[in-house]
Scaffold this active site. Structure first.
Site, PDB file in Angstrom:
ATOM      1  N   HIS A 155       0.828  -1.204   0.000  1.00 36.47           N
ATOM      2  CA  HIS A 155       0.000   0.000   0.000  1.00 36.47           C
ATOM      3  C   HIS A 155       0.864   1.255   0.000  1.00 36.47           C
ATOM      4  O   HIS A 155       2.050   1.201   0.334  1.00 36.47           O
ATOM      5  CB  HIS A 155      -0.909   0.023   1.236  1.00 36.47           C
ATOM      6  CG  HIS A 155      -2.116  -0.851   1.112  1.00 36.47           C
ATOM      7  ND1 HIS A 155      -2.085  -2.211   1.364  1.00 36.47           N
ATOM      8  CD2 HIS A 155      -3.388  -0.560   0.762  1.00 36.47           C
ATOM      9  CE1 HIS A 155      -3.281  -2.714   1.163  1.00 36.47           C
ATOM     10  NE2 HIS A 155      -4.100  -1.735   0.799  1.00 36.47           N
ATOM     11  N   LYS A 159      -0.750   4.930   4.801  1.00 34.77           N
ATOM     12  CA  LYS A 159      -1.653   3.990   5.475  1.00 34.77           C
ATOM     13  C   LYS A 159      -1.226   3.804   6.928  1.00 34.77           C
ATOM     14  O   LYS A 159      -0.046   3.644   7.221  1.00 34.77           O
ATOM     15  CB  LYS A 159      -1.645   2.648   4.728  1.00 34.77           C
ATOM     16  CG  LYS A 159      -2.675   1.685   5.246  1.00 34.77           C
ATOM     17  CD  LYS A 159      -2.908   0.543   4.285  1.00 34.77           C
ATOM     18  CE  LYS A 159      -3.864  -0.473   4.876  1.00 34.77           C
ATOM     19  NZ  LYS A 159      -5.166   0.122   5.215  1.00 34.77           N
TER      20      LYS A 159
HETATM   21  P1  NAP Z   1      -7.675  10.093   4.597  1.00 37.83           P
HETATM   22  O1  NAP Z   1      -7.362  10.617   3.243  1.00 37.83           O
HETATM   23  O2  NAP Z   1      -6.753  10.369   5.723  1.00 37.83           O
HETATM   24  O3  NAP Z   1      -9.129  10.638   4.983  1.00 37.83           O
HETATM   25  C1  NAP Z   1      -9.669  10.593   6.272  1.00 37.83           C
HETATM   26  C2  NAP Z   1     -10.853  11.530   6.331  1.00 37.83           C
HETATM   27  O4  NAP Z   1     -11.460  11.440   7.620  1.00 37.83           O
HETATM   28  C3  NAP Z   1     -10.511  13.014   6.115  1.00 37.83           C
HETATM   29  O5  NAP Z   1     -11.554  13.632   5.380  1.00 37.83           O
HETATM   30  C4  NAP Z   1     -10.483  13.547   7.545  1.00 37.83           C
HETATM   31  O6  NAP Z   1     -10.769  14.912   7.571  1.00 37.83           O
HETATM   32  C5  NAP Z   1     -11.641  12.767   8.143  1.00 37.83           C
HETATM   33  N1  NAP Z   1     -11.592  12.710   9.617  1.00 37.83           N
HETATM   34  C6  NAP Z   1     -10.674  12.132  10.398  1.00 37.83           C
HETATM   35  N2  NAP Z   1     -10.989  12.323  11.699  1.00 37.83           N
HETATM   36  C7  NAP Z   1     -12.143  13.015  11.703  1.00 37.83           C
HETATM   37  C8  NAP Z   1     -12.985  13.538  12.715  1.00 37.83           C
HETATM   38  N3  NAP Z   1     -12.656  13.389  14.012  1.00 37.83           N
HETATM   39  N4  NAP Z   1     -14.114  14.210  12.370  1.00 37.83           N
HETATM   40  C9  NAP Z   1     -14.421  14.387  11.069  1.00 37.83           C
HETATM   41  N5  NAP Z   1     -13.666  13.921  10.049  1.00 37.83           N
HETATM   42  C10 NAP Z   1     -12.538  13.261  10.381  1.00 37.83           C
HETATM   43  O7  NAP Z   1      -7.858   8.515   4.566  1.00 37.83           O
HETATM   44  P2  NAP Z   1      -8.260   7.546   3.326  1.00 37.83           P
HETATM   45  O8  NAP Z   1      -7.051   7.186   2.554  1.00 37.83           O
HETATM   46  O9  NAP Z   1      -9.432   8.126   2.621  1.00 37.83           O
HETATM   47  O10 NAP Z   1      -8.704   6.250   4.120  1.00 37.83           O
HETATM   48  C11 NAP Z   1      -9.761   6.267   5.068  1.00 37.83           C
HETATM   49  C12 NAP Z   1      -9.948   4.859   5.632  1.00 37.83           C
HETATM   50  O11 NAP Z   1     -10.440   4.003   4.601  1.00 37.83           O
HETATM   51  C13 NAP Z   1      -8.662   4.177   6.154  1.00 37.83           C
HETATM   52  O12 NAP Z   1      -8.973   3.398   7.289  1.00 37.83           O
HETATM   53  C14 NAP Z   1      -8.267   3.271   5.003  1.00 37.83           C
HETATM   54  O13 NAP Z   1      -7.513   2.166   5.439  1.00 37.83           O
HETATM   55  C15 NAP Z   1      -9.624   2.840   4.511  1.00 37.83           C
HETATM   56  N6  NAP Z   1      -9.702   2.345   3.127  1.00 37.83           N
HETATM   57  C16 NAP Z   1     -10.625   1.388   2.878  1.00 37.83           C
HETATM   58  C17 NAP Z   1     -10.833   0.924   1.594  1.00 37.83           C
HETATM   59  C18 NAP Z   1     -11.911  -0.116   1.362  1.00 37.83           C
HETATM   60  O14 NAP Z   1     -12.129  -0.505   0.215  1.00 37.83           O
HETATM   61  N7  NAP Z   1     -12.609  -0.559   2.389  1.00 37.83           N
HETATM   62  C19 NAP Z   1     -10.082   1.431   0.533  1.00 37.83           C
HETATM   63  C20 NAP Z   1      -9.133   2.437   0.808  1.00 37.83           C
HETATM   64  C21 NAP Z   1      -8.967   2.905   2.107  1.00 37.83           C
HETATM   65  P3  NAP Z   1      -9.670  15.921   8.163  1.00 37.83           P
HETATM   66  O15 NAP Z   1      -8.463  15.768   7.291  1.00 37.83           O
HETATM   67  O16 NAP Z   1     -10.331  17.230   8.061  1.00 37.83           O
HETATM   68  O17 NAP Z   1      -9.410  15.455   9.571  1.00 37.83           O
END
Ligand code: NAP
Length: 267
Positions: A155, A159
């Site tokens: 990844h 991550k």
């Molecule tokens: P990311 O880019 O870091 O996005 C996280 C989001 O959550 C940001 O918008 C952040 O906003 C928000 N956030 C975090 N804490 C918050 C809070 N207390 N209140 C409101 N908003 C909050 O992460 P990502 O790459 O999108 O990944 C997110 C998750 O999905 C991870 O766990 C990843 O492993 C998982 N994932 C899953 C799949 C699947 O197919 N299931 C695929 C890819 C990723 P701010 O920046 O404003 O805090």
């Protein structure tokens, strides 16, 4: 025409959340009803991700978003947020579609019970890419006949958790199909800690983190004189969206929470 499904997005400005907002925008059967994020709170959700005004203001209050009465909450936040977010959604009668990884088996069981008490559906999927789900299912089936195997997941370096939810889920599916057996030399020793990867039920899981990668996994299965490699690559985050759409539609007609996209595919 059926009424569109009202979808709220937790983590709407994140790498995954942005794709979900775009998906909702282009699908007539879905409508965005609320969106959370911290850093860009107060901004319009669409403007914050560069797709123009959507009329939905970003807030850091999930309760505010839930009070709008969405049908579904799609959560792509962080491993430390997801449990509380999902509990609050269910308590508000909002069906969770969770992509955030990091929930334990015990937590998933608790959330399932909560969903059943409320009489609503929910889905937690460590990987919404349909090709990745096929990779997991095929690897688990192959492990019955080729039980010597190792999982290598790769990844991007932003991550937070390792191994990935997908690798963990693959391991779980394999453990159900394959008789437990320890692989490798019985006296094998690591001279560099972690060199052989994580251990589960006799096989190893390796995590690679590098910039430029998205989400990739190989399951190497071997037997005397042969190697079978089952590999899946998510090349961009759009690859997860057909699975997210399927899940949003599916939870509308389900009671209880399922773990894994394969449960809603006809395999
Ligand atoms: P990311 O880019 O870091 O996005 C996280 C989001 O959550 C940001 O918008 C952040 O906003 C928000 N956030 C975090 N804490 C918050 C809070 N207390 N209140 C409101 N908003 C909050 O992460 P990502 O790459 O999108 O990944 C997110 C998750 O999905 C991870 O766990 C990843 O492993 C998982 N994932 C899953 C799949 C699947 O197919 N299931 C695929 C890819 C990723 P701010 O920046 O404003 O805090």
């Amino acid at each position: 025409m059926m009424k569109p499904i009202k979808v709220a997005v937790a983590g709407a400005t994140g790498r995954m959340g942005q794709e979900v907002v775009k998906l909702i925008q282009r699908e007539e059967s879905l409508v965005l009803s609320g969106a959370t994020a911290r850093r860009k709170k107060g901004e319009d959700a669409g403007e914050a991700i560069g797709i123009g005004k959507l009329g939905i203001t970003l807030t850091d209050s999930l309760d505010e978003v839930l009070a709008q009465g969405p049908d579904v909450l799609v959560d792509f936040t962080t491993p430390d947020q997801v449990k509380a977010n999902t509990e609050r959604a269910i308590e508000a009668g909002v069906r969770p579609v969770v992509g955030t990884t990091g929930l334990t088996e015990e937590e998933i069981r608790e959330l399932d019970e909560l969903c059943r008490d409320k009489g609503i559906g929910g889905i937690i999927a460590p990987n919404f890419a349909i090709g990745a789900v096929l990779m997991m299912v095929f690897a688990a089936k192959a492990s019955r006949y080729m039980p010597h195997l190792e999982i290598i997941e790769m990844h991007h370096d932003r991550k937070l958790d390792a191994p990935s939810g997908t690798a963990w889920k693959t391991a779980e599916l394999i453990s159900k199909e394959r008789e437990e057996m320890k692989q490798g030399h019985p006296e094998e020793k690591e001279t560099l800690e972690g060199a052989r990867g994580g251990y589960r039920d006799g096989f190893r899981v390796h995590s690679v983190r590098l910039p430029g990668l998205v989400a990739h996994q190989e399951v190497l299965l071997s037997d005397a004189g042969q190697l079978l490699t089952i590999r899946h690559d998510s090349l961009n985050r759009e690859s997860f969206m057909p699975g997210v759409k399927l899940a949003v539609e599916d939870v509308m007609n389900r009671t209880g929470l399922v773990y894994g996209l394969e449960k809603i595919l006809d395999l």
